[in-house]
Write a protein that holds these residues in place. Structure first.
Motif, PDB file in Angstrom:
ATOM      1  N   VAL A   1       0.837  -1.201   0.000  1.00 51.19           N
ATOM      2  CA  VAL A   1       0.000   0.000   0.000  1.00 51.19           C
ATOM      3  C   VAL A   1       0.869   1.247   0.000  1.00 51.19           C
ATOM      4  CG1 VAL A   1      -1.722   1.321   1.287  1.00 51.19           C
ATOM      5  CG2 VAL A   1      -1.943  -1.159   1.112  1.00 51.19           C
ATOM      6  N   ARG A   2       1.906   1.238   0.835  1.00 52.27           N
ATOM      7  CA  ARG A   2       2.783   2.416   0.878  1.00 52.27           C
ATOM      8  C   ARG A   2       3.492   2.627  -0.455  1.00 52.27           C
ATOM      9  NH1 ARG A   2       7.599   3.103   5.271  1.00 52.27           N
ATOM     10  NH2 ARG A   2       6.867   5.157   5.920  1.00 52.27           N
ATOM     11  N   ASP A   3       4.060   1.571  -1.021  1.00 55.85           N
ATOM     12  CA  ASP A   3       4.818   1.723  -2.266  1.00 55.85           C
ATOM     13  C   ASP A   3       3.909   2.094  -3.428  1.00 55.85           C
ATOM     14  OD1 ASP A   3       7.103   1.137  -0.859  1.00 55.85           O
ATOM     15  OD2 ASP A   3       7.288  -0.917  -1.585  1.00 55.85           O
ATOM     16  N   LEU A   4       2.698   1.519  -3.482  1.00 56.95           N
ATOM     17  CA  LEU A   4       1.762   1.892  -4.536  1.00 56.95           C
ATOM     18  C   LEU A   4       1.360   3.349  -4.395  1.00 56.95           C
ATOM     19  CD1 LEU A   4      -0.158   1.330  -6.889  1.00 56.95           C
ATOM     20  CD2 LEU A   4      -1.813   0.409  -5.244  1.00 56.95           C
ATOM     21  N   ALA A   5       1.061   3.780  -3.177  1.00 57.43           N
ATOM     22  CA  ALA A   5       0.669   5.172  -2.953  1.00 57.43           C
ATOM     23  C   ALA A   5       1.785   6.129  -3.370  1.00 57.43           C
ATOM     24  CB  ALA A   5       0.301   5.372  -1.487  1.00 57.43           C
ATOM     25  N   ARG A   6       3.013   5.795  -3.012  1.00 57.86           N
ATOM     26  CA  ARG A   6       4.144   6.656  -3.387  1.00 57.86           C
ATOM     27  C   ARG A   6       4.338   6.684  -4.900  1.00 57.86           C
ATOM     28  NH1 ARG A   6       8.797   5.008   1.100  1.00 57.86           N
ATOM     29  NH2 ARG A   6       8.060   6.375   2.782  1.00 57.86           N
ATOM     30  N   ALA A   7       4.172   5.535  -5.548  1.00 60.60           N
ATOM     31  CA  ALA A   7       4.302   5.494  -7.011  1.00 60.60           C
ATOM     32  C   ALA A   7       3.218   6.340  -7.670  1.00 60.60           C
ATOM     33  CB  ALA A   7       4.237   4.046  -7.497  1.00 60.60           C
ATOM     34  N   GLN A   8       2.022   6.326  -7.112  1.00 57.05           N
ATOM     35  CA  GLN A   8       0.935   7.138  -7.668  1.00 57.05           C
ATOM     36  C   GLN A   8       1.196   8.624  -7.472  1.00 57.05           C
ATOM     37  OE1 GLN A   8      -2.259   5.147  -5.590  1.00 57.05           O
ATOM     38  NE2 GLN A   8      -2.858   3.999  -7.414  1.00 57.05           N
ATOM     39  N   VAL A   9       1.763   8.997  -6.331  1.00 56.10           N
ATOM     40  CA  VAL A   9       2.141  10.396  -6.124  1.00 56.10           C
ATOM     41  C   VAL A   9       3.178  10.811  -7.156  1.00 56.10           C
ATOM     42  CG1 VAL A   9       3.373  11.959  -4.566  1.00 56.10           C
ATOM     43  CG2 VAL A   9       1.543  10.507  -3.683  1.00 56.10           C
ATOM     44  N   ALA A  10       4.173   9.942  -7.388  1.00 55.25           N
ATOM     45  CA  ALA A  10       5.207  10.245  -8.384  1.00 55.25           C
ATOM     46  C   ALA A  10       4.617  10.379  -9.779  1.00 55.25           C
ATOM     47  CB  ALA A  10       6.279   9.166  -8.352  1.00 55.25           C
ATOM     48  N   ALA A  11       3.481   9.690 -10.025  1.00 54.04           N
ATOM     49  CA  ALA A  11       2.822   9.768 -11.329  1.00 54.04           C
ATOM     50  C   ALA A  11       1.901  10.975 -11.442  1.00 54.04           C
ATOM     51  CB  ALA A  11       2.032   8.485 -11.583  1.00 54.04           C
ATOM     52  N   GLY A  12       1.797  11.776 -10.383  1.00 56.22           N
ATOM     53  CA  GLY A  12       1.034  13.008 -10.453  1.00 56.22           C
ATOM     54  C   GLY A  12      -0.332  12.978  -9.797  1.00 56.22           C
ATOM     55  N   HIS A  13      -0.658  11.918  -9.079  1.00 58.45           N
ATOM     56  CA  HIS A  13      -1.965  11.823  -8.426  1.00 58.45           C
ATOM     57  C   HIS A  13      -1.896  12.394  -7.003  1.00 58.45           C
ATOM     58  CE1 HIS A  13      -3.429   9.375 -11.711  1.00 58.45           C
ATOM     59  NE2 HIS A  13      -2.417   8.530 -11.554  1.00 58.45           N
ATOM     60  N   GLU A  14      -3.053  12.769  -6.481  1.00 66.51           N
ATOM     61  CA  GLU A  14      -3.169  13.155  -5.076  1.00 66.51           C
ATOM     62  C   GLU A  14      -3.637  11.926  -4.309  1.00 66.51           C
ATOM     63  OE1 GLU A  14      -6.084  15.783  -2.203  1.00 66.51           O
ATOM     64  OE2 GLU A  14      -5.673  16.552  -4.229  1.00 66.51           O
ATOM     65  N   VAL A  15      -2.847  11.501  -3.350  1.00 69.35           N
ATOM     66  CA  VAL A  15      -3.102  10.206  -2.720  1.00 69.35           C
ATOM     67  C   VAL A  15      -3.225  10.379  -1.204  1.00 69.35           C
ATOM     68  CG1 VAL A  15      -2.300   7.836  -2.433  1.00 69.35           C
ATOM     69  CG2 VAL A  15      -1.782   9.081  -4.552  1.00 69.35           C
ATOM     70  N   HIS A  16      -4.297   9.780  -0.668  1.00 74.01           N
ATOM     71  CA  HIS A  16      -4.530   9.758   0.769  1.00 74.01           C
ATOM     72  C   HIS A  16      -4.644   8.300   1.218  1.00 74.01           C
ATOM     73  CE1 HIS A  16      -5.709  14.112   1.056  1.00 74.01           C
ATOM     74  NE2 HIS A  16      -5.895  13.908  -0.241  1.00 74.01           N
ATOM     75  N   VAL A  17      -4.094   7.994   2.367  1.00 70.73           N
ATOM     76  CA  VAL A  17      -4.240   6.669   2.967  1.00 70.73           C
ATOM     77  C   VAL A  17      -5.007   6.821   4.268  1.00 70.73           C
ATOM     78  CG1 VAL A  17      -3.046   4.736   4.048  1.00 70.73           C
ATOM     79  CG2 VAL A  17      -2.149   5.715   1.931  1.00 70.73           C
ATOM     80  N   LEU A  18      -6.076   6.056   4.405  1.00 69.33           N
ATOM     81  CA  LEU A  18      -6.853   6.001   5.635  1.00 69.33           C
ATOM     82  C   LEU A  18      -6.525   4.675   6.316  1.00 69.33           C
ATOM     83  CD1 LEU A  18      -8.282   8.117   3.845  1.00 69.33           C
ATOM     84  CD2 LEU A  18     -10.458   7.310   4.746  1.00 69.33           C
ATOM     85  N   THR A  19      -6.001   4.745   7.519  1.00 66.67           N
ATOM     86  CA  THR A  19      -5.550   3.524   8.187  1.00 66.67           C
ATOM     87  C   THR A  19      -5.855   3.563   9.673  1.00 66.67           C
ATOM     88  OG1 THR A  19      -3.638   2.090   8.599  1.00 66.67           O
ATOM     89  CG2 THR A  19      -3.227   4.463   8.557  1.00 66.67           C
ATOM     90  N   ALA A  20      -6.021   2.387  10.255  1.00 64.72           N
ATOM     91  CA  ALA A  20      -6.219   2.264  11.701  1.00 64.72           C
ATOM     92  C   ALA A  20      -4.907   2.041  12.432  1.00 64.72           C
ATOM     93  CB  ALA A  20      -7.191   1.116  12.000  1.00 64.72           C
ATOM     94  N   THR A  21      -3.785   2.053  11.714  1.00 64.61           N
ATOM     95  CA  THR A  21      -2.476   1.878  12.332  1.00 64.61           C
ATOM     96  C   THR A  21      -1.966   3.210  12.872  1.00 64.61           C
ATOM     97  OG1 THR A  21      -1.919   0.068  10.824  1.00 64.61           O
ATOM     98  CG2 THR A  21      -0.096   1.147  11.956  1.00 64.61           C
ATOM     99  N   ALA A  22      -1.556   3.215  14.127  1.00 63.47           N
ATOM    100  CA  ALA A  22      -1.007   4.433  14.724  1.00 63.47           C
ATOM    101  C   ALA A  22       0.360   4.744  14.128  1.00 63.47           C
ATOM    102  CB  ALA A  22      -0.893   4.273  16.240  1.00 63.47           C
ATOM    103  N   GLY A  23       0.744   6.008  14.202  1.00 60.51           N
ATOM    104  CA  GLY A  23       2.047   6.426  13.716  1.00 60.51           C
ATOM    105  C   GLY A  23       3.164   5.981  14.636  1.00 60.51           C
ATOM    106  N   LEU A  24       4.379   6.232  14.218  1.00 59.88           N
ATOM    107  CA  LEU A  24       5.545   5.800  14.986  1.00 59.88           C
ATOM    108  C   LEU A  24       5.555   6.429  16.374  1.00 59.88           C
ATOM    109  CD1 LEU A  24       8.074   4.027  14.696  1.00 59.88           C
ATOM    110  CD2 LEU A  24       9.311   6.049  13.901  1.00 59.88           C
TER     111      LEU A  24
END
Length: 406
Positions: A21-44
């Protein structure tokens, strides 16, 4: 395009879904898309409750809450998901599902009700759950929901199709092929190969001495590696039994296995290694950063994948891209990028995996052939193909939403 990815799990948690999910989202950002991830995982740093973080251009919405064992679950997240859908109005919602994905399934349900095109990709094998899920789908609105269904391999897609009685496409995972490309290897010693155990070779002088007239001792060691989360589903403890079986057919010193990864099964594996006298064969190296994993692959020849419920096998794909011979179970997603007898070996059971290890340890011509093919014919699962596959699924989601009339 404004894309929402919905996933229970996301870094800093580690695993196949998280990294994809992270790598796909980053690849989509690099391709010019606006990308948001909604997750239940807490941050570091424990960020949750709607906190937003920038992850190399990806806007990560931490919608989790405090849960025992830091589980990525939040029954109170639906209002936050509805608010984000209303405020940001994404063009598509891409849901990433496992067998148990309460947050992702809530996100899918809410997005469908909101009228947003929805694509769901399963990153798991649904073995053992198909009958129950099929009954749930038939008794609910999911059977007619305008959702583009996909899975990461043909094997996984077959299970999803059995649940929904609907077309399920394959949306394969992606990776950086150049980053995992084969590295230079030292040339192996000429004419020295691992020998079978002396007891097995007693009736065959060629097996006892080897093609170069060796004295019956082990020659070049077959270097194996396995990368996995040390959890029951990945079958790390079973791998120890497989190695023990193989070593009953090989001379001492003929085989070495490094296991990369960590998890709850580590203690069980350590005990089995000690109890079965395999401490000089199997080394548990723990979880390593990617650079060290690549270095381990450069020093190995064979990758072992004992899991039965492997929907795709990111670690196996990385090893295959690095030029290793992959030995895996037949009927898993690994068949997407490993061809039996060409660049790897596919087996039906644990005994078959042990036999495959012995073949590779005692047949240098077979090993050389498979290594040569694996190193010169990389798989095709790069991010360019993954991005195209994702956009096709998003287009299908839009078409299904439009044709539904809702």
């Amino acid at each position: 395009m404004r894309i929402f990815h919905v996933s229970d799990c996301y870094p800093p948690r580690t695993g196949g879904i998280e990294s994809q999910v992270r790598d796909l989202a980053r690849a989509q950002v690099a391709a010019g898309h606006e990308v948001h991830v909604l997750t239940a995982t807490a941050g570091l740093g424990g960020e949750r409750g709607g906190a937003v973080q920038d992850d190399d251009g990806v806007q990560v919405h931490r919608l989790g809450t405090r849960m025992p064992f830091a589980l990525p679950v939040n029954p109170a997240a639906p209002p936050m998901v509805r608010s984000l859908l209303a405020d940001l109005r994404p063009d598509v919602v891409h849901v990433h599902a496992g067998v148990l994905s309460p947050f992702a399934y809530d996100g899918a349900r809410i997005a469908v009700a909101h009228g947003t095109p929805v694509a769901i990709t399963w990153h798991c094998m649904l073995d053992g759950t198909v009958p129950a899920l099929r009954r749930v789908v038939r008794a609910s609105r999911w059977a007619s929901a305008p959702i583009a269904l996909s899975a990461v391999s043909h094997a996984a897609a077959a299970r999803v199709a059995a649940v929904f009685d609907a077309p399920v496409h394959v949306m394969p995972n992606g990776m950086d092929l150049e980053r995992w490309a084969p590295q230079a290897r030292p040339d192996p010693p000429v004419g020295r190969v691992p020998m079978p155990r002396a007891a097995d070779a007693a009736g065959d002088p060629d097996l006892a001495t080897g093609p170069a007239g060796l004295d019956g001792h082990a020659g070049t060691q077959l270097r194996c590696v396995a990368t996995m989360r040390l959890a029951p589903r990945k079958r790390g403890p079973a791998l120890i039994g497989i190695v023990e079986d193989a070593m009953t057919q090989l001379q001492p010193g003929a085989l070495a296995l490094d296991v990369l990864g960590d998890g709850p099964a580590r203690t069980t594996m350590e005990r089995r290694i000690a109890r079965r006298g395999l401490s000089d064969v199997v080394t548990l190296r723990g979880r390593l950063p990617r650079d060290q994993v690549r270095a381990a692959y450069a020093d190995a020849e064979v990758f072992l994948a004992p899991a039965v419920l492997e929907a795709f096998g990111i670690a196996a794909l990385e090893a295959r891209t690095a030029g290793l011979v992959v030995v895996a179970r037949r009927g898993t997603g690994i068949e997407e990028f490993v061809t039996d007898g060409v660049d790897g070996l596919l087996v039906d059971d644990d005994a078959g995996m042990a036999r495959a290890i012995v073949r590779l340890a005692t047949d240098p011509a077979l090993l050389a052939s498979l290594l040569g093919s694996a190193r010169t014919h990389p798989p095709v699962f790069d991010w360019a193909n993954a991005l195209v596959a994702a956009e096709l699924e998003y287009g299908r989601a839009r078409d299904l939403r439009s044709s539904s009339g809702n």
